[in-house]
Design a protein around this motif. Structure first.
Motif, PDB file in Angstrom:
ATOM      1  N   MET A  98      -2.605  -1.241   2.342  1.00 45.04           N
ATOM      2  CA  MET A  98      -1.175  -1.526   2.198  1.00 45.04           C
ATOM      3  C   MET A  98      -0.768  -2.798   2.958  1.00 45.04           C
ATOM      4  O   MET A  98       0.064  -2.791   3.837  1.00 45.04           O
ATOM      5  N   MET A 139      -3.641   4.218  -6.079  1.00 46.27           N
ATOM      6  CA  MET A 139      -3.048   3.666  -4.865  1.00 46.27           C
ATOM      7  C   MET A 139      -2.280   2.386  -5.140  1.00 46.27           C
ATOM      8  O   MET A 139      -1.532   1.929  -4.273  1.00 46.27           O
ATOM      9  N   PRO A 191      -3.934  -2.374  -1.898  1.00 43.93           N
ATOM     10  CA  PRO A 191      -3.202  -1.106  -1.990  1.00 43.93           C
ATOM     11  C   PRO A 191      -3.771  -0.004  -1.109  1.00 43.93           C
ATOM     12  O   PRO A 191      -3.066   0.965  -0.804  1.00 43.93           O
ATOM     13  N   ARG A 209       3.476   2.805  -1.245  1.00 41.88           N
ATOM     14  CA  ARG A 209       2.563   2.305  -2.280  1.00 41.88           C
ATOM     15  C   ARG A 209       3.274   2.133  -3.623  1.00 41.88           C
ATOM     16  O   ARG A 209       2.844   1.335  -4.447  1.00 41.88           O
TER      17      ARG A 209
END
Length: 449
Positions: free
Chosen positions: A446, A273, A443, A421
């Protein structure tokens, strides 16, 4: 570290690598990446023509459209650009019947446009994407998906509400090289990842990003007011229009143009991610031509231990002073070996297969066993995987997956969640460089920390 969870995700990686179309990345790992199908319209029959509108007919937009038209049952009906010369060339290339305009909203109003390709400068990606989704169009948007991290969730929200297909144009993710690397990592070919690095160099005789300026480029042929309407008001400047990547109001520098490809490949291969810590340094070392972005950039990124992979570090380099012209690679290093990943080739190197040639150790082994040591068969130190001749390339395949998703009501890997991402650490690399500090990033959710 949840080994059972990681084992499951490796199996998931094998399955997804073999699939032509995969729903939103890692949906099982994080509800935020769930692929929402809201008010999805009926799929196009396999032989029904998908009609395209191109918004931004510059170098990349034109290349995108030319590649898209290599597919069967696809045609272009409309082109938008702010420079009249590109509209004239579009009609010469794709037919006088094309609808052309300098106002993308006029293109979006057309009922004969099923999907749009957005090839504009980066500062228009967000708004045109949202407006296109709201107009009921499928979207292929060039990378990076957004111009700044604050724009990412707006695009994701609009996509989720629309029920339309949206893919980001980092085409390497659809390459056979990326798919093979994903499969090999999931199989344990190099063990557990602990480090990765990537490099991109670009140089041309006329200079990096020194795109040609048409002799007739002026306020009479360029809709300058529309171009700058969402950013700083400035007098007409042909450099800022035709060489927009050099300026922060419109472009995203080396990281937004090139690092984002490496993030896309890495995240696809590892199921990651993204990083939690970002830092960068570099400088304007050669192209001192008024540009606002560096021509040498180094980025360092910290990827945490996660259910998808062990913690590892990433190093990225980009060099516009280098004269080697387009050199690029991604290396992934694990506990058992490494992979050099290109879009059409993967090289696996084993770091534990070689027998020792130390005579002392061999003699010691003989003494311990009381007999002569018999030599063993060794696996190869290096395995090279190359595509078959006739491969049409990642760019062709990327559009193929987009069109298949439209026709089958499916999903794509590089949807707005995946695209954001990949874009976010690239954009934050710029922030780290210009602010001269580490950047903390979440991540999973986000967002900046």
């Amino acid at each position: 570290m949840d080994n059972n969870r990681r084992s499951f995700l490796k199996k998931l990686g094998l399955a997804s690598a073999a699939s032509a179309v995969v729903p939103s990345s890692l949906a099982a790992a994080n509800s935020l990446t769930e692929f929402h199908i809201l008010h999805r319209q009926a799929a196009h029959p396999a032989n029904q023509v998908i009609r395209l509108g191109l918004i931004g007919a510059g170098i990349m937009g034109s290349e995108d459209l030319s590649t898209a038209l290599l597919h069967q049952h696809v045609q272009v009906v409309a082109v938008c650009d702010l420079y009249q010369g590109r509209l004239h060339r579009a009609k010469e290339k794709w037919g006088n019947s094309l609808f052309t305009t300098t106002d993308y909203k006029e293109l979006l109003k057309r009922g004969d446009v099923d999907a749009v390709i957005i090839g504009t400068p980066d500062h228009w990606h967000k708004q045109i994407s949202i407006d296109a989704l709201n107009a009921g169009k499928h979207v292929y948007c060039e990378k990076p998906m957004v111009h700044s991290v604050k724009e990412g969730h707006e695009v994701i929200d609009a996509w989720r509400k629309s029920g339309k297909i949206f893919t980001v144009g980092s085409q390497g993710i659809s390459s056979l090289g990326n798919e093979k690397a994903k499969e090999l990592l999931a199989q344990g070919a190099i063990g557990d990842i602990n480090y990765a690095e990537g490099f991109w160099a670009r140089h041309s005789p006329e200079g990096a990003w020194q795109y040609a300026i048409p002799p007739d480029g002026s306020e009479k042929t360029v809709d300058w007011k529309r171009y700058i309407s969402n950013t700083t008001n400035r007098p007409f400047d042909p450099l800022r229009f035709f060489r927009w990547r050099n300026y922060l109001d419109y472009g995203t520098g080396m990281s937004g143009d090139l690092f984002v490809h490496l993030f896309t490949s890495l995240h696809f291969i590892t199921n990651s991610m993204g990083p939690t810590k970002i830092s960068a340094m570099g400088g304007l070392r050669y192209w001192k031509d008024g540009r606002e972005v560096p021509d040498v950039l180094l980025g360092m990124f910290d990827y945490p231990d996660s259910p998808q992979h062990p913690g590892f570090n990433l190093s990225l380099r980009c060099n516009f002073v280098d004269g080697t012209s387009g050199s690029t690679y991604l290396k992934i290093v694990g506990s058992k070996g490494s992979m050099d990943v290109k879009w059409d080739e993967v090289v696996v190197k084993n770091n534990q297969s070689a027998a020792s040639n130390d005579p002392f150790l061999e003699e010691q082994a003989r003494m311990n066993q009381g007999a002569e040591v018999r030599k063993k068969m060794l696996p190869p130190r290096e395995m090279v995987y190359k595509v078959e001749s006739g491969y049409k390339g990642a760019h062709y395949d990327h559009f193929g997956k987009f069109f298949t998703a439209i026709r089958e009501n499916g999903g794509v890997v590089e949807d707005p969640v995946f695209g954001f991402r990949a874009a976010a650490p690239a954009l934050l690399c710029n922030d780290s460089y210009f602010q001269d500090k580490f950047i903390a990033w979440d991540p999973v959710n986000m967002k900046l920390v």
